[in-house]
Each structure stands twice: as structure tokens, then as C-alpha cells.
Design an enzyme around this catalytic site. Sequence first.
Site, mmCIF file in Angstrom:
data_model
loop_
_atom_site.group_PDB
_atom_site.id
_atom_site.type_symbol
_atom_site.label_atom_id
_atom_site.label_comp_id
_atom_site.label_asym_id
_atom_site.label_seq_id
_atom_site.Cartn_x
_atom_site.Cartn_y
_atom_site.Cartn_z
ATOM 1 N N GLU A 106 9.239 0.328 11.571
ATOM 2 C CA GLU A 106 10.303 1.327 11.522
ATOM 3 C C GLU A 106 9.615 2.671 11.644
ATOM 4 O O GLU A 106 8.941 3.129 10.721
ATOM 5 C CB GLU A 106 11.091 1.195 10.212
ATOM 6 C CG GLU A 106 12.408 1.946 10.220
ATOM 7 C CD GLU A 106 12.260 3.364 9.710
ATOM 8 O OE1 GLU A 106 12.203 4.277 10.576
ATOM 9 O OE2 GLU A 106 12.197 3.565 8.504
ATOM 10 N N CYS B 10 13.579 9.913 8.623
ATOM 11 C CA CYS B 10 13.404 9.523 10.025
ATOM 12 C C CYS B 10 14.708 9.551 10.805
ATOM 13 O O CYS B 10 14.694 9.667 12.029
ATOM 14 C CB CYS B 10 12.765 8.136 10.104
ATOM 15 S SG CYS B 10 13.640 6.894 9.133
ATOM 16 N N GLU C 235 9.542 14.879 16.583
ATOM 17 C CA GLU C 235 10.076 14.762 15.228
ATOM 18 C C GLU C 235 9.530 15.896 14.373
ATOM 19 O O GLU C 235 8.322 16.011 14.165
ATOM 20 C CB GLU C 235 9.697 13.405 14.630
ATOM 21 C CG GLU C 235 10.395 13.098 13.337
ATOM 22 C CD GLU C 235 10.130 11.680 12.857
ATOM 23 O OE1 GLU C 235 11.062 11.055 12.326
ATOM 24 O OE2 GLU C 235 8.986 11.201 13.020
ATOM 25 N N LYS D 120 0.847 -1.200 0.000
ATOM 26 C CA LYS D 120 0.000 0.000 0.000
ATOM 27 C C LYS D 120 0.879 1.246 0.000
ATOM 28 O O LYS D 120 1.462 1.603 1.011
ATOM 29 C CB LYS D 120 -0.926 0.045 1.211
ATOM 30 C CG LYS D 120 -1.976 1.167 1.092
ATOM 31 C CD LYS D 120 -2.552 1.596 2.411
ATOM 32 C CE LYS D 120 -1.663 2.535 3.169
ATOM 33 N NZ LYS D 120 -1.498 3.874 2.520
#
Length: 481
Positions: free
Chosen positions: A254, A288, A387, A180
Site C-alpha cells: 500500500e 496517503c 505526493e 517493524k
Amino acid sequence: MPEPTYVRDDFFIDGRWAAPSTGARIEVISPSTEQVIGSVPEAGPADIDAAVAAARRAFDHSDWPWLTLAERAAKLRALADALSDRVDALATTITGEMGSVISYTRTGQAPAPIMMLRYYADLADSVALRESRTGLMGDWTIHKQPVGVVGAIVPWNGPIFLAMYKLAPALLAGCTVVLKPAPESPLSAYLLAESLAAADIPPGVVNIVPGGRETGRYLVRHPGVDKIAFTGSTAAGRAIMADAATDLKRLSLELGGKSAAILLDDVDLDAALPGIVFGVCQNNGQICVSNSRLLVPRSREKEIVEAVSAAMSGQIVGDPFDEKSEIGPLVAERQRDRVLGFVEGARADGATVTVGGGRPDGLDRGWYVQPTVVAGVRRDQAIARDEVFGPVLSVLAYDGDDEAIDIANDTVYGLGSAVFTPDLDRAERMALRVRAGTVNINTHITDFHLPFGGWRQSGFGHEGGPEAVESYLQAKVVGPY
């Protein structure tokens, strides 16, 4: 508004192009022009059902899981060749849909998946699927067999690279996959689908169905899926864990990061600057493992802030298709506003913006953010804890190595970090004290030949290296003989 330039009306299911079950559409917006550049169907439950059924048939009733490693490796090489034929189109498509500058997509985003396929094909010679072992009751055989059907959910910032982090080891292991893509970057996935068809990957082995959050949730909860491999935010990872718990699916996650780059007091600043800047500006800051926290010795704080600010201000922000551009736009308006919100929040809370902090001059259209340095940041501020996902560097001062480690580890994340010092023994001692899955020394790099994964709320499981293949296998004990 101009007509979309890339329109698809189908999904790739069971080795063929399949009509969608509904009329729902995903419009792809260029982050540099804010115009619609593509349109694809959005998968609904019936489309996911069809994709999972195709993957299930390929796993349960075809010879794919029973091929030798060498036979599956040959298919990986064929897929690498097919992607190589489309590498230029892949680079320009990724630049168009998510804003990564063309110099980066041509050298990283587009060729890396091809390199990864060839790496895993070559790895086939060293993967052991059978082991003999003597136990208390006699001789046994341990067989490593594929997990089954994998639901692979990938984000927009590395749409094919991060997909291949899952696909390549999963296919080598003998799994089948429902992929996806993210709704922000589905266009490149169609080039992958074309490559799968050109490589004659058997029907149902890989199925591609773009969709949003609800599509992903339906895939996670689908009883026909044996494992979910996900890259994305920590918040989304928590939701996936909860949904996967219903039938105890295997997971590899992750997730987010808040990586720290520690400059030690003996750092060679001129040598370190390229790694510092790349560590926070790579892919427009949308990675990331961005080294978005720069930890500096208080005794050299002023010198380092000035040098880093000058280096960041020298980065060229502009049209991602311009070869001279080093930083392009962020993927969406919401992302630009979020990043600038962090900067304004830090400024209001006493930090100093030494460079950047707003929209670049002359770029009134597109979701651009200036390369930004925020100095005098405290560890309790949001910009140091959350983040940010943009070209924003927070500078935190420390006194002594112990405090540097304490600040580096003062986070819920544990994905990546870095230590900069010419003393490699000291660098390794510091690296071993940092709680993170990867600690670079004097650089910023991710090497897919090595295991990549997070600690704590950055997730679990590994992508890259032979460890990734292991995550798609499970042990079966047969005996005694």
C-alpha cells in the site's frame, strides 16, 4: 536537552521482553517541541534473526496455524480488550511521537485498531477455509491455509492503525508476524506489545522490533519470511519488490497517492466544504489518500477558490495536545521543509498561494505548516504530480467532465479519489471512470470493512474487508476422492 520521558531497553520477541544484540538506539523527537521524548533500541540483524526464528517456530511447531477460526477470533477479542485498557495512553503516545492532534488520536488513531480486531473476530464466522469441488478427474477439496511468517512494515503516520490493518487479518488467517515499526513512532508499538502479553497471545505469534531502513531491508530479504506486508512510499515499495524478488516472497504493498477530489459544476459548495477540508487536513495532511488535488469547473473557479481558502484559513493550527487544535505539526523537520519546498516551487512556476504557504505565526518551535491553498496549478507542475504529505491543497481548473477525468487520471498513482455533486447517478458514472482503488462520493472516508488498495504505482493487494484475510491465505488442492 531534557532526559527522555519514555525509555525502553528491550524488544518483544517470542512472547517476552528480550535484550537487544547491540547498543544502537532510536531517539524519538517530539514534532511540536523538537525535544527528545523517548528512546528505544534499534534492531540489528541478530535481533531480526531472533524475531523471525520465534515466528517460524510458532508457525512450524505450535498449534497456532491449526486452531479453528473461532479459537483465533477469541484471541483477537482478548487483544482488543487489552488495547482498550490502554486506549488513552495510546492516544497520548501517538500524539507525542508523531504530532497527530489529540482530538484525532482519541477518536481515530487509538480506537480504530480495537474496532478492527473486533471486526475480524466477528468475520471468522463467514470465512470459508474448505471447499469441495468436482473436477474432470473426480471430487476434490480446496483448503485455504495460512501463508506463513509475515514481515509487516508500517509507517509513522498511523502507527497502530496501519499495523492492525495487517495484524488482524494475518492472525485470523493463522499467520505469525514480525512487526517493524517506523523509527519516528516506535513508542506506541510498546503499548501494543504490552497488550499482546496481557491478551496471552502465544509466544512467537507476534514479535515487535523497531528499526530504520536497513532493519526493514534485512527483514524483507530474510529467508525465513514468507510474505511482506508494507505501507509506505512508492519509492520504498519499488525497493521492497526488488529485494523480495530474490526468493519470490508474496507481497502486499500500500504505497503513495495523489488523490483528486472532483467538484462537478452543480456542486453544493457549502455542503462540500467540510469534506474538502478534512480530505486534505486529516492527520495534519499526512495520509496517503489525501485529496490534495482539487479539480474545479472553470466556470466556478473564482467562487470555489475563495470559499476553500476561507475554510482552510479557519483551521486552528497549534499544540497537538490542545483540544482546540485541528492541525498539528508535521512529523519531522525534513518533512516540513519538503512540503514548503513544493509550495515555493509552485509559486515560482506561476501558481498563486491564496492562503498559507509558510510557518504559522507564534509557533517558532515545532515543524508546523500553515494550511495552504495553491490556485492556478497546472497538471505538469510538481505540486500536482508528487505526493506532498502536508496540509496543502492544489486547485486545478477544468472544462467539462471529460477533461476532469483526464486530469484526475493523469498521475502514476491510483489510491483514492472523490466526486462531489448532488446528482448521485452522475457521481457514480464519474467514479467508474476514475482509475483508483476507492472513489468517495460527497465525503472523505476510509472504511476498514471494505477492501482498500491501490492501482498502478499506489501498490497492489488489499487491506480491510474479507479480502484482506484472503491475502494471508493460499490454496491447497487435495484429491481426487
